[in-house]
Design an enzyme around this catalytic site. Structure first.
Site, mmCIF file in Angstrom:
data_model
loop_
_atom_site.group_PDB
_atom_site.id
_atom_site.type_symbol
_atom_site.label_atom_id
_atom_site.label_comp_id
_atom_site.label_asym_id
_atom_site.label_seq_id
_atom_site.Cartn_x
_atom_site.Cartn_y
_atom_site.Cartn_z
ATOM 1 N N ASP A 214 1.397 0.225 -0.231
ATOM 2 C CA ASP A 214 1.560 1.669 -0.364
ATOM 3 C C ASP A 214 0.321 2.312 -0.987
ATOM 4 O O ASP A 214 -0.124 3.379 -0.553
ATOM 5 C CB ASP A 214 2.798 1.967 -1.214
ATOM 6 C CG ASP A 214 3.574 3.167 -0.691
ATOM 7 O OD1 ASP A 214 3.365 3.527 0.479
ATOM 8 O OD2 ASP A 214 4.379 3.732 -1.440
ATOM 9 N N ASP A 258 10.846 4.317 1.033
ATOM 10 C CA ASP A 258 10.906 4.479 -0.417
ATOM 11 C C ASP A 258 12.338 4.483 -0.940
ATOM 12 O O ASP A 258 12.561 4.531 -2.156
ATOM 13 C CB ASP A 258 10.205 5.778 -0.830
ATOM 14 C CG ASP A 258 8.731 5.769 -0.460
ATOM 15 O OD1 ASP A 258 8.130 4.685 -0.480
ATOM 16 O OD2 ASP A 258 8.190 6.848 -0.134
#
Length: 373
Positions: A214, A258
């Protein structure tokens, strides 16, 4: 003095609530269904033999440490592939293709979520009283097709078609945030229910790998942001930047990755609490509540940093450490970290060590006592 932007804060709060509720419900949906003991020696027909079976039960594949190592690699290949296609061929046709794919998948996802919601609302006892409708196709003694659904499940199917139909027929620039959220929430719920990590070791490998994944794709390149904002498919939650739900200012968004990735870790913590409990009906959930609170804290931190600096943030930069530290913290405080670290989900044949130091077999019986007897 700068005035408080309550419209934007309400948008953050809305996304926080949707993500937290999705993880809470999905984690409980991942719990194993208690099996009723079968009575031997009774003559049952083919239909009667399946009376207490669950329609959506099946073989669950666990995510192992090997799979966890490959997750960031596979994710990077898929992400960069979509970015390259958008850059050189445009985003219109891939949006069209993915819209059809997620519309078809959305029917099954919304249907399964609606059935789970209905089952929870009416209660297990009443649910079992609904008629079971079964279609069985045999070729000689061989069973080719067997479909068994209760009456409410059949009636919910037409309703499950509505979000996908509305999403697919609407123009790209006018797709409803509500429809998108309904489909995205169903995807996240089913993913957390079905994507099960086999141990906390695997969970930490997964979160650690995606932590760096990420950071690189958000801070190191424009790939993640470009793909997330260009794809108009239900793989993100949207909330309008307005207290009155007006869409003039646009939306804040949160990707399903997420939610699902940390959500699988939170769900694993709940299954660990469940596995250690004597009473499977009501049991203490210290690891579950700790990891869920850590997720909420991490997401609030992400939104706060994004709000202050005015720049998109890699949510897993904050969520991954928060979830892992909550596990280590609770394990150390309770003196059970070693037991939690060695525990393997669903491996009932292997012995576990409870917090009091006594070794217990897969059935919950004390080994030392059984040997003395």
């Amino acid at each position: 003095m700068v005035s408080t932007d309550w419209d934007l804060i309400s948008s953050y709060a809305g996304l926080l609530c949707l993500a937290s509720i999705s993880i809470y419900v999905g984690a409980h949906g991942s719990l194993p269904t208690p099996k009723k003991p079968k009575i031997n020696g009774t003559d049952k027909s083919v239909v009667q033999d399946d009376e207490d079976e669950d329609e959506d039960e099946g073989v669950t594949d666990m995510l192992s440490s090997t799979d966890a190592w490959l997750f960031p690699v596979a994710g990077s290949v898929a992400l960069f592939g979509m970015y390259a296609i958008m850059k050189y061929f445009g985003k219109e046709w891939i949006n069209w293709l993915l819209a059809w794919y997620f519309s078809v998948a959305g029917v099954g996802s919304v249907w399964k979520s609606a059935v789970s919601l209905m089952r929870f609302a009416v209660g297990e006892e009443r649910w079992k009283k609904f008629d079971r409708n079964r279609v069985l196709i045999l070729k000689g003694p061989r069973e080719l097709v067997s479909v068994s659904l209760r009456t409410p499940t059949i009636w919910l199917f037409p309703l499950a078609l509505i979000p996908s139909v509305l999403f697919n027929i609407s123009e790209t620039s006018r797709k409803s945030a509500l429809i998108t959220d309904i489909m995205a929430l169903s995807f996240s719920y089913n993913a957390i229910c079905m994507l099960k990590i086999d141990s906390f070791q695997t969970g930490c490998i997964l979160l650690s790998g995606l932590f760096f994944y990420d950071i690189y794709w958000v801070f190191g390149t424009d790939v993640m942001l470009t793909v997330a904002t260009s794809l108009d498919v239900p793989i993100k939650l949207l909330w309008p930047k307005s207290l009155s739900f007006a869409s003039e200012r646009g939306y804040t968004l949160l990707g399903l990755g997420d939610i699902v990735i940390p959500g699988t870790f939170v769900a694993l913590a709940l299954r660990y609490d469940y596995a250690r409990a004597d009473d499977k009906g009501t049991f203490r959930k210290p690891y579950f509540y700790a990891t869920l609170a850590a997720y909420i804290t991490g997401l609030v931190t992400t939104m706060a940093v994004m709000h202050v600096f005015g720049k998109a943030q890699p949510a897993l930069l904050y969520l991954s450490p928060a979830c892992m530290l909550s596990l280590f913290g609770v394990g150390i405080v309770r003196g059970e970290l070693g037991n939690a670290w060695k525990w393997i989900d669903g491996d009932g044949s292997k012995s576990e060590v409870e917090g009091n130091g006594e070794e217990v077999d897969g059935k919950g019986k004390n080994k030392s006592k059984s040997k003395q007897e």
